[in-house]
Scaffold this motif. Sequence first.
Motif, PDB file in Angstrom:
ATOM      1  N   MET A   4      -7.980  -8.816  -6.400  1.00 51.18           N
ATOM      2  CA  MET A   4      -7.959  -7.570  -6.420  1.00 51.18           C
ATOM      3  C   MET A   4      -7.917  -6.748  -7.777  1.00 51.18           C
ATOM      4  SD  MET A   4      -4.975  -4.901  -5.165  1.00 51.18           S
ATOM      5  CE  MET A   4      -4.048  -5.087  -6.775  1.00 51.18           C
TER       6      MET A   4
ATOM      7  N   GLY B  29      -6.135   4.114  -3.632  1.00 47.24           N
ATOM      8  CA  GLY B  29      -6.702   4.057  -2.258  1.00 47.24           C
ATOM      9  C   GLY B  29      -6.399   2.958  -1.469  1.00 47.24           C
ATOM     10  N   LEU B  30      -6.422   1.638  -2.132  1.00 45.01           N
ATOM     11  CA  LEU B  30      -6.238   0.392  -1.289  1.00 45.01           C
ATOM     12  C   LEU B  30      -4.539   0.114  -1.304  1.00 45.01           C
ATOM     13  CD1 LEU B  30      -7.184  -2.406  -0.619  1.00 45.01           C
ATOM     14  CD2 LEU B  30      -6.842  -3.263  -2.795  1.00 45.01           C
ATOM     15  N   ALA B  31      -4.017   0.687  -1.846  1.00 44.46           N
ATOM     16  CA  ALA B  31      -2.213   0.638  -2.019  1.00 44.46           C
ATOM     17  C   ALA B  31      -2.105   1.583  -0.700  1.00 44.46           C
ATOM     18  CB  ALA B  31      -1.781   1.050  -3.208  1.00 44.46           C
ATOM     19  N   THR B  32      -2.490   2.655  -0.571  1.00 42.22           N
ATOM     20  CA  THR B  32      -2.260   3.610   0.409  1.00 42.22           C
ATOM     21  C   THR B  32      -2.664   3.031   1.903  1.00 42.22           C
ATOM     22  OG1 THR B  32      -2.820   5.655  -0.899  1.00 42.22           O
ATOM     23  CG2 THR B  32      -2.936   5.897   1.398  1.00 42.22           C
ATOM     24  N   TRP B  33      -3.904   2.403   1.755  1.00 39.83           N
ATOM     25  CA  TRP B  33      -4.244   1.557   2.931  1.00 39.83           C
ATOM     26  C   TRP B  33      -3.278   0.467   3.364  1.00 39.83           C
ATOM     27  CZ3 TRP B  33      -5.695  -3.106   4.871  1.00 39.83           C
ATOM     28  CH2 TRP B  33      -6.169  -3.212   6.237  1.00 39.83           C
ATOM     29  N   LEU B  34      -2.798  -0.267   2.546  1.00 37.20           N
ATOM     30  CA  LEU B  34      -1.966  -1.419   2.858  1.00 37.20           C
ATOM     31  C   LEU B  34      -0.554  -0.908   3.406  1.00 37.20           C
ATOM     32  CD1 LEU B  34      -2.850  -3.952  -0.023  1.00 37.20           C
ATOM     33  CD2 LEU B  34      -3.411  -4.139   2.277  1.00 37.20           C
TER      34      LEU B  34
ATOM     35  N   ARG C  92      -9.823   2.617  -7.756  1.00 34.76           N
ATOM     36  CA  ARG C  92      -9.930   2.658  -6.163  1.00 34.76           C
ATOM     37  C   ARG C  92      -8.536   1.727  -5.682  1.00 34.76           C
ATOM     38  NH1 ARG C  92     -14.277   4.496  -3.311  1.00 34.76           N
ATOM     39  NH2 ARG C  92     -13.787   3.113  -1.727  1.00 34.76           N
ATOM     40  N   ILE C  93      -7.708   1.103  -6.712  1.00 33.24           N
ATOM     41  CA  ILE C  93      -6.703   0.756  -6.368  1.00 33.24           C
ATOM     42  C   ILE C  93      -5.439   1.362  -5.457  1.00 33.24           C
ATOM     43  CG2 ILE C  93      -4.545  -0.520  -7.331  1.00 33.24           C
ATOM     44  CD1 ILE C  93      -6.428  -1.924  -9.161  1.00 33.24           C
TER      45      ILE C  93
ATOM     46  N   THR D  74     -11.686  -7.514  -8.933  1.00 30.37           N
ATOM     47  CA  THR D  74     -12.879  -7.138  -8.297  1.00 30.37           C
ATOM     48  C   THR D  74     -12.768  -5.668  -7.690  1.00 30.37           C
ATOM     49  OG1 THR D  74     -11.827  -7.764  -6.109  1.00 30.37           O
ATOM     50  CG2 THR D  74     -13.197  -9.408  -7.279  1.00 30.37           C
ATOM     51  N   VAL D  75     -11.651  -5.010  -7.653  1.00 28.39           N
ATOM     52  CA  VAL D  75     -11.615  -3.643  -7.294  1.00 28.39           C
ATOM     53  C   VAL D  75     -11.318  -2.809  -8.807  1.00 28.39           C
ATOM     54  CG1 VAL D  75      -9.916  -1.890  -6.207  1.00 28.39           C
ATOM     55  CG2 VAL D  75     -10.587  -4.248  -5.179  1.00 28.39           C
ATOM     56  N   LYS D  76     -12.283  -1.770  -8.768  1.00 26.75           N
ATOM     57  CA  LYS D  76     -12.121  -1.110  -9.874  1.00 26.75           C
ATOM     58  C   LYS D  76     -10.732  -0.038  -9.697  1.00 26.75           C
ATOM     59  CE  LYS D  76     -17.005   0.322  -9.477  1.00 26.75           C
ATOM     60  NZ  LYS D  76     -18.032   1.356  -9.224  1.00 26.75           N
TER      61      LYS D  76
END
Length: 150
Positions: free
Chosen positions: A23, A34-39, A31-32, A26-28
């Motif tokens: 993570m 948004g990824l944390a919110t999705w998880l 964007r982390i 590879t993840v900007k």
Amino acid sequence: MRAARIVLVVLGVLVLAFGAYVMVTTVKPNRIGGLATWLLGAVILHDAILSPFVVLVGLGLRRAGRALRVWVLVVVQAAVVLGSVLALVVIPEIGAKHHGAKNPTVVPFDYLGRLLVVEGVLLVVVVAALVVGWLTARRRSALVESTTIS
């Protein structure tokens, strides 16, 4: 048993560390969040909706389990789990399709229609299993009654 638990814990920590490394590399950084919110949303949906639903269905099936064969219960439970997980996975795509994407090839399919078709097939399988299980249970009880009367 203790050694197996230790191995599983170590393996789990290694998988988490690898996931965190992938993570971060590879993840900007912007964007982390948004990824944390999705998880977090996925965990909440799983723990607040999916798990209680599956537990309630399982409890209901246990009560019916006295009259139905085990294979019927397994088919119904498997269909509930598959349908629930599939819905949780596909709902974000339905939302993305509804809101529109900058690139239309990102969400090219009719996800809602396909989800409804698959859920309908699962429902037909469950109903068929319940009908066959109910009919065989009636036939079995009729056979038992006829042999005890004779």
